[in-house]
Design an enzyme around this catalytic site. Structure first.
Site, PDB file in Angstrom:
ATOM      1  N   ASP A  40     -17.963  -7.131  16.374  1.00  0.00           N
ATOM      2  CA  ASP A  40     -16.929  -8.032  15.852  1.00  0.00           C
ATOM      3  C   ASP A  40     -16.474  -9.025  16.915  1.00  0.00           C
ATOM      4  OD1 ASP A  40     -17.037  -6.380  13.605  1.00  0.00           O
ATOM      5  OD2 ASP A  40     -15.379  -5.147  14.317  1.00  0.00           O
ATOM      6  N   GLY A  95      -5.520   3.169  20.222  1.00  0.00           N
ATOM      7  CA  GLY A  95      -5.837   2.207  21.260  1.00  0.00           C
ATOM      8  C   GLY A  95      -7.111   1.427  21.071  1.00  0.00           C
ATOM      9  N   GLY A 119     -11.417   2.996   7.212  1.00  0.00           N
ATOM     10  CA  GLY A 119     -11.450   3.342   5.804  1.00  0.00           C
ATOM     11  C   GLY A 119     -10.135   3.219   5.078  1.00  0.00           C
ATOM     12  N   ASN A 155      -6.419  -6.321   3.165  1.00  0.00           N
ATOM     13  CA  ASN A 155      -6.339  -5.472   4.339  1.00  0.00           C
ATOM     14  C   ASN A 155      -6.117  -6.328   5.587  1.00  0.00           C
ATOM     15  OD1 ASN A 155      -6.440  -3.164   5.903  1.00  0.00           O
ATOM     16  ND2 ASN A 155      -8.664  -2.942   5.792  1.00  0.00           N
ATOM     17  N   SER A 175     -10.651  -7.591   4.101  1.00  0.00           N
ATOM     18  CA  SER A 175     -11.832  -6.754   3.951  1.00  0.00           C
ATOM     19  C   SER A 175     -11.833  -6.173   2.547  1.00  0.00           C
ATOM     20  CB  SER A 175     -11.832  -5.640   5.004  1.00  0.00           C
ATOM     21  OG  SER A 175     -10.941  -4.605   4.650  1.00  0.00           O
ATOM     22  N   GLU A 208     -15.940  -8.418   4.208  1.00  0.00           N
ATOM     23  CA  GLU A 208     -14.998  -8.429   5.324  1.00  0.00           C
ATOM     24  C   GLU A 208     -15.417  -9.485   6.333  1.00  0.00           C
ATOM     25  OE1 GLU A 208     -14.948  -4.461   6.783  1.00  0.00           O
ATOM     26  OE2 GLU A 208     -17.090  -4.384   7.193  1.00  0.00           O
ATOM     27  N   HIS A 269     -19.835 -10.829  11.573  1.00  0.00           N
ATOM     28  CA  HIS A 269     -18.661 -11.368  12.247  1.00  0.00           C
ATOM     29  C   HIS A 269     -18.938 -12.681  12.980  1.00  0.00           C
ATOM     30  CE1 HIS A 269     -14.517  -9.826  12.588  1.00  0.00           C
ATOM     31  NE2 HIS A 269     -14.428 -10.830  13.447  1.00  0.00           N
TER      32      HIS A 269
END
Length: 463
Positions: A40, A95, A119, A155, A175, A208, A269
């Site tokens: 990503d 994190g 998810g 999302n 997404s 997404e 992405h």
């Protein structure tokens, strides 16, 4: 320190490139070296001589390059701690920051990131800023948008930001669950300036990682379908649709990057770096020749019959006959003074003049590539466009600022003259001119037929 990845985690060269791409001849792809692992990836961004690549990972990590090909110097924004608001928004967050994206707004670089758990749609997008990426002092500005776990919510992950021809900044995100949305960003705060508009997908459809860019009259919405994060078994592929409004509707969905291309599997992405007139596209892929490791990929994008086309067939970073997008000052070769909006006015019709440069935002300009050989010049202080007063085609007409409306009087060519440029109106063919060859502060800027004089030549300095 090695970065930790989430499991979700100006023209001969151009002619040569097009000859290779269009004729089907084979050229070597550029080879990325050093720290190439990525998932990503953000839009690649440059400060001075250094590029920055932010990506999914623990602590919101990034790497740097001086040539776009060799990546090194891994670091993180947050390290082992993070802002407290994240724990409230996403209980159980550990994190691992997802899918960052970055943009320069005024005197800061704004880095958007998402926090979630795999998810679910219990997620949030935050933003942190710094006046310098090379010597960062990160300031977290808090939450930008949140989703609460609903099956039909957009999302709040995968933020992507871009600057439109009129200087406005937009963030897309989303997404599966409720699909993809877009909203304008308030450039004074880095937060949203208005409501979120749903633009594509929904119903828990596999979609997404949106990214919007503009070329000519069209906005292009890139997004990823399929499933990620399974290495060689990932089904990711990149699609694209287009619209004549940033808010859609986006139609004509078509394939852009297939699921498998040689040793590259599951690309995803997209981000677009507009440099020297070229479009460099960053994605990740899973390397089938390296146990499905997620890596950074850079391709070149052109437009054919109104749609983007991608290629690896270039073996060096080239110049495509243009200027890199970004924020610049324009300093007169004749006087050494900078173009500014008189008295830092935010009013329509305020004159453009020259003045000693001291770094005020009203002395800086966003140079925005329209993909047609022309540029918007948007004042960084007022966010209004450089404009030929009353759409005049006469030599001597004033240059002012006005709300952007996209007419020829607000489109400019940047013609190289050695280390300088002439700034030429698409409407009149005249160029920016320091009136009367003046060296005084507040001297007016007009348009005049090109003479080759130093009062018509400007040094562009990246800010």
């Amino acid at each position: 320190m090695q970065p930790l990845l989430l499991n979700r985690s100006w023209f001969l060269k151009l002619l040569c490139f097009f000859s290779l791409a269009m004729s089907g001849l084979t050229a070597s792809a550029i080879e990325l070296t050093g720290i190439t692992n990525s998932h990503d990836p953000s839009t690649l961004i440059r400060e001075d001589d250094t590029y920055f690549h932010f990506t999914t990972g623990e602590g919101l990590w990034y790497s740097t390059s001086t040539n776009l090909t060799h990546w090194e110097n891994p670091n993180t924004v947050f390290g082992d701690s993070w802002p407290n608001w994240i724990n409230d928004a996403v209980p159980g967050f550990e994190g691992e920051f997802w899918a960052p994206d970055v943009i320069q707004i005024g005197n800061y670089y704004y880095l958007y990131y998402s926090v979630s758990t795999f998810g679910t749609s219990e997620s949030a997008i935050g933003v942190v800023r710094t006046p310098s990426l090379k010597n960062p002092t990160w300031e977290d500005l808090g939450m930008v948008v949140q989703s609460y776990g609903g099956v039909n919510e957009i999302n709040a992950i995968d933020p992507a930001v871009f600057r439109d021809h009129d200087g406005r900044v937009y963030m897309s995100y989303g997404s599966w669950f409720g699909g993809l949305g877009v909203a304008e960003v308030d450039q004074a705060t880095g937060k949203l300036a208005g409501p979120v508009t749903h633009i594509y997908g929904g119903g828990h459809d596999s979609i997404e990682a949106p990214y919007i860019t503009r070329n000519g009259d069209y906005y292009y919405l890139f997004f990823t379908r399929g499933t990620c994060c399974q290495g060689a078994d990932s089904t990711y592929r990149v699609q694209v649709a287009r619209s004549q409004s940033v808010f859609g509707p986006y139609t004509g969905e078509r394939n852009l990057l297939p699921n498998e291309d040689g040793h590259r599997k599951g690309p995803g992405h997209i981000g677009v770096l507009k440099q020297d007139g070229c479009n460099y596209v960053s994605t990740h892929y899973y390397d089938l020749s390296d146990n499905g490791t997620a890596k950074l990929d850079i391709q070149m994008m052109t437009y054919l019959n109104g749609w983007p086309s991608m290629t690896h067939n270039f073996d060096t970073i080239v110049q495509c006959g243009g200027v890199t997008e970004g924020m610049y000052s324009f300093t007169s070769r004749h006087s050494g003074k900078a173009l500014e909006v008189a008295y830092a006015s935010t009013d329509n019709g305020a004159n453009i003049v020259q003045y000693d440069y001291f770094g005020g935002l009203h002395q800086n300009w966003y140079v925005i590539d329209q993909g047609t050989g022309n540029y918007s010049l948007i004042n960084a202080g007022s966010l209004k466009s450089m404009d030929v007063w009353e759409a005049s085609t006469s030599a001597g007409a004033n240059i002012a600022q006005w709300d952007y409306w996209g007419g020829a009087g607000q489109r400019w060519s940047l013609n190289p003259v050695g280390n300088y440029v002439e700034v030429q109106s698409d409407l009149s063919g005249h160029v920016l001119d320091v009136s009367g060859w003046s060296s005084e502060n507040q001297a007016n800027i007009t348009q005049w037929h090109p003479t080759g004089g130093e009062n018509q030549q400007w040094m562009m300095i990246r800010q």
